[in-house]
Design an enzyme around this catalytic site. Structure first.
Site, PDB file in Angstrom:
ATOM      1  N   LYS A 164      24.148  21.168  10.828  1.00  0.00           N
ATOM      2  CA  LYS A 164      25.465  20.549  10.965  1.00  0.00           C
ATOM      3  C   LYS A 164      25.923  20.499  12.417  1.00  0.00           C
ATOM      4  O   LYS A 164      26.960  19.877  12.731  1.00  0.00           O
ATOM      5  CB  LYS A 164      26.475  21.299  10.099  1.00  0.00           C
ATOM      6  CG  LYS A 164      26.177  21.167   8.611  1.00  0.00           C
ATOM      7  CD  LYS A 164      27.070  22.046   7.773  1.00  0.00           C
ATOM      8  CE  LYS A 164      26.749  21.874   6.285  1.00  0.00           C
ATOM      9  NZ  LYS A 164      25.375  22.301   5.958  1.00  0.00           N
TER      10      LYS A 164
ATOM     11  N   GLY B  10      20.825  29.735  -2.577  1.00  0.00           N
ATOM     12  CA  GLY B  10      21.370  31.015  -3.016  1.00  0.00           C
ATOM     13  C   GLY B  10      22.167  31.759  -1.980  1.00  0.00           C
ATOM     14  O   GLY B  10      22.644  32.862  -2.246  1.00  0.00           O
TER      15      GLY B  10
ATOM     16  N   GLU C 132      32.802  45.709   5.415  1.00  0.00           N
ATOM     17  CA  GLU C 132      32.424  47.081   5.070  1.00  0.00           C
ATOM     18  C   GLU C 132      31.533  47.103   3.831  1.00  0.00           C
ATOM     19  O   GLU C 132      30.514  47.806   3.794  1.00  0.00           O
ATOM     20  CB  GLU C 132      33.688  47.907   4.820  1.00  0.00           C
ATOM     21  CG  GLU C 132      33.409  49.338   4.352  1.00  0.00           C
ATOM     22  CD  GLU C 132      34.656  50.030   3.844  1.00  0.00           C
ATOM     23  OE1 GLU C 132      34.725  51.264   3.935  1.00  0.00           O
ATOM     24  OE2 GLU C 132      35.551  49.330   3.327  1.00  0.00           O
TER      25      GLU C 132
ATOM     26  N   SER D 126      21.505  28.855  14.189  1.00  0.00           N
ATOM     27  CA  SER D 126      22.351  27.667  14.221  1.00  0.00           C
ATOM     28  C   SER D 126      22.172  26.882  12.916  1.00  0.00           C
ATOM     29  O   SER D 126      21.630  27.414  11.936  1.00  0.00           O
ATOM     30  CB  SER D 126      22.020  26.802  15.436  1.00  0.00           C
ATOM     31  OG  SER D 126      22.969  25.760  15.588  1.00  0.00           O
TER      32      SER D 126
END
Length: 599
Positions: free
Chosen positions: A400, A441, A306, A397
């Site tokens: 990894k 970041g 939210e 995607s």
């Protein structure tokens, strides 16, 4: 029409033109004008003034601001003087003045340009000298003369900054002068140069990612010099980016800007409805910002958080008040809710960015949650897109997913396979997946963690001294996702060019230096590899090859092997229960993703 403010400068130009007219006669007669030719000069002077004024006004020279005069303005002045000379010559020749010396008509434009240009140059020099006298923070420019020229142009007329020297990596440039600012030494001399000119600030003009930037960072942190750089091209559009700013990690790891097919993306998004799941996350929110720039008709943002969706709503409403946005709190694991939202808006494109991505958290205690969100959530989003008539579906995607050694990576690889299986069943929608590595970041990434540790005084924790990762900025990742969505054909997996991998320990050292501290003040400690963590990430599995695309930073992965039975996958996850046995889950996952090798 002439403005009142332009009249005095135009009058000065005309006066200088008349001075050039008389100087032309003076030079023509070897500094001794006979009386009869002096009368010719006097009679023709009003026509010279008229012709000069006409040429300057037609070339709009009267609109120039002399304080900021530069080469473009001098070229404009040359055109106005030549045009004025032609008008004057035409008038004089039509008047048929007896024995009028034709050489004066050739000398006049040269002398007029010389006098008018000198007046402008003197005015500009006086204005710059006044700014220097009034003060400004002294700053040393770091970079070659070519790079420093751009920085000096950006600082031109600034009352806040006063360039006092340049340090260049090129030995032949030392001792030379650029715009009255001298090259005082090499980059290695930065601390000594700053001390000699009483400057505590250096502006790095070298391009992002260059070795000069890293070298300047090391020297600046040791000598307590504040390091600045100029805003990136995308930052010039922001009101707060009006001048130099502190250097950031992206500037040290920076790469060439992404070239986008702007026309194609505008055609894809302009006036269309676009859905973004996971819209409140780092990548999802940046996708929303980029899509909004292309004039989307309606942007439907979906996120389970939210607070995240509220923040996104506030930002987009302020940045794009004309855009129609719809903001939903919903979970991609609930198909009925997702289907209802998507079918209500009938989007042309769906971007699926909702996922669990934190490797250690998904490796222990939460394995089934990774399957429910990353696999079932992707399946729900993919079939909702087809059921509601979307033309394109793009799944985010990760690197990894290649030869995964952890549950999170294996769940994303299985999600890729599910998307390919749905693509084979639903030809009406183009399905593509896009893989990329770590994003600077982003939430849960290593950079915010290191920043917090540095603020606490350390230590900065790195799992292994040799661990490396691929990095790109959030805007770059989002732009390439959009480009892949435009180019992709159904079932394809795109691999982004992540550049060169970066050692995590080097990343930590750069962040420590950027904070103005040293490794002695903020130590680095090694904690050992975490469960499921690799020393390095791969972008392609061993049994995959790639083929190029028209975009230099995008390649297509060619995958091998059968596609999964999606219905069976969905049933197993549903029947696994709320707390399945970890070993059983991993064993089943290995059966679905053969390249998965738990560690």
């Amino acid at each position: 029409m002439l403005s009142r403010s332009a009249l005095p400068l135009l009058a000065l130009d005309v006066a200088l033109g008349l001075a050039a007219w008389w100087a032309a006669f003076w030079l023509r007669f070897n500094l001794d004008v006979p009386p009869e030719f002096a009368r010719l000069a006097l009679v023709s002077s009003p026509w010279c003034a008229l012709g000069t004024a006409a040429g300057l006004v037609l070339r709009r020279v009267d609109r120039q601001v002399w304080t900021y005069i530069g080469l473009p303005e001098f070229r404009q002045l040359a055109g106005g003087v030549v045009l004025g000379g032609l008008v004057t010559a035409a008038i004089v020749l039509m008047l048929r003045l007896p024995e009028f010396p034709r050489s004066v008509l050739l000398l006049y434009p040269l002398l007029a340009f010389l006098l008018m240009g000198a007046a402008r140059g003197a005015w500009r020099s006086f204005a710059e000298q006044r700014h220097q006298v009034q003060g400004g923070t002294p700053v040393v420019i770091v970079g070659t003369l070519d790079e420093a020229a751009g920085a000096l142009r950006a600082l031109r007329g600034s009352q806040r900054w006063r360039p006092v020297g340049i340090v260049s990596p090129l030995a032949p440039e030392r001792g030379r002068t650029l715009q009255d600012v001298r090259v005082l030494g090499s980059i290695e001399d930065l601390p000594e140069v700053c001390e000699s000119v009483d400057a505590r600030t250096a502006l790095v003009a070298s391009p992002p990612g260059s070795e000069q930037r890293r070298q300047a960072l090391l020297l600046a942190s040791e000598s307590h010099i504040t390091l600045l750089t100029l805003p990136r091209p995308d930052e010039w559009l922001k009101a707060e980016s009006s001048g130099p700013r502190r250097i950031e990690l992206e500037d040290l790891l920076g790469r060439a800007p992404v070239a986008l097919d702007v026309a194609g993306l505008a055609e894809l998004f302009s006036g269309q409805v676009v859905v973004v799941t996971g819209a409140g996350g780092s990548i999802g929110s940046e996708l929303c910002r980029q899509i909004a720039r292309f004039g989307v008709g309606r942007l439907v943002c979906i996120d389970v958080s939210e607070y995240a969706i509220y923040q996104l709503e506030q930002e987009l409403r302020q940045a794009h008040p004309q855009m129609h946005g719809a903001y939903y709190t919903a979970n991609v694991r609930e198909y009925e809710r997702l289907h209802a939202i998507v079918c209500q808006h009938k989007p042309a494109v769906v971007f699926h960015a909702a996922a669990y991505k934190h490797v250690p958290l998904m490796e222990e205690l939460n394995e089934v949650e990774a399957l429910r969100t990353n696999v079932l959530g992707t399946w729900n989003a993919a079939r909702a897109a087809s059921a509601c008539g979307a033309r394109r579906f793009v799944m985010i995607s990760t690197d990894k997913a290649v030869n995964p050694t952890n549950v999170m990576g294996a769940s994303k690889r299985l999600a890729e396979l599910v998307v390919q299986a749905v693509a084979a069943q639903e030809p009406r929608t183009q399905y593509v997946s896009v893989r990329f590595g770590n994003v600077l970041g982003s939430s849960g990434s290593v950079v915010p963690l290191f920043t917090q540790q540095i603020e606490r005084g350390g230590p900065v924790t790195v799992t292994h001294p040799e661990i490396v990762r691929y990095f790109m900025t959030i805007p770059e990742a989002a732009q390439l996702v959009l480009q892949a969505g435009l180019m992709g054909q159904s079932g394809q997996i795109f691999v982004l060019d992540m550049g060169e991998p970066v050692k995590i320990v080097e990343l930590a050292r750069m962040l420590i230096r950027l904070s103005g501290k040293t490794e002695q003040e903020v130590p680095i400690s090694y904690t050992g590899l975490r469960p499921g963590e690799k020393l390095y990430e791969e972008l392609l599995a061993n049994d995959e090859t790639t083929e190029p695309t028209p975009h230099e930073k995008l390649r297509i992965a060619k995958t091998a092997g059968p596609l999964p039975d999606v219905e069976a996958v969905v049933r197993w996850i549903a029947d696994a229960g709320a707390l399945p046995a970890s070993d059983a889950l991993r064993q089943w996952l290995k059966g679905q993703v053969p390249e998965y090798g738990p560690r």
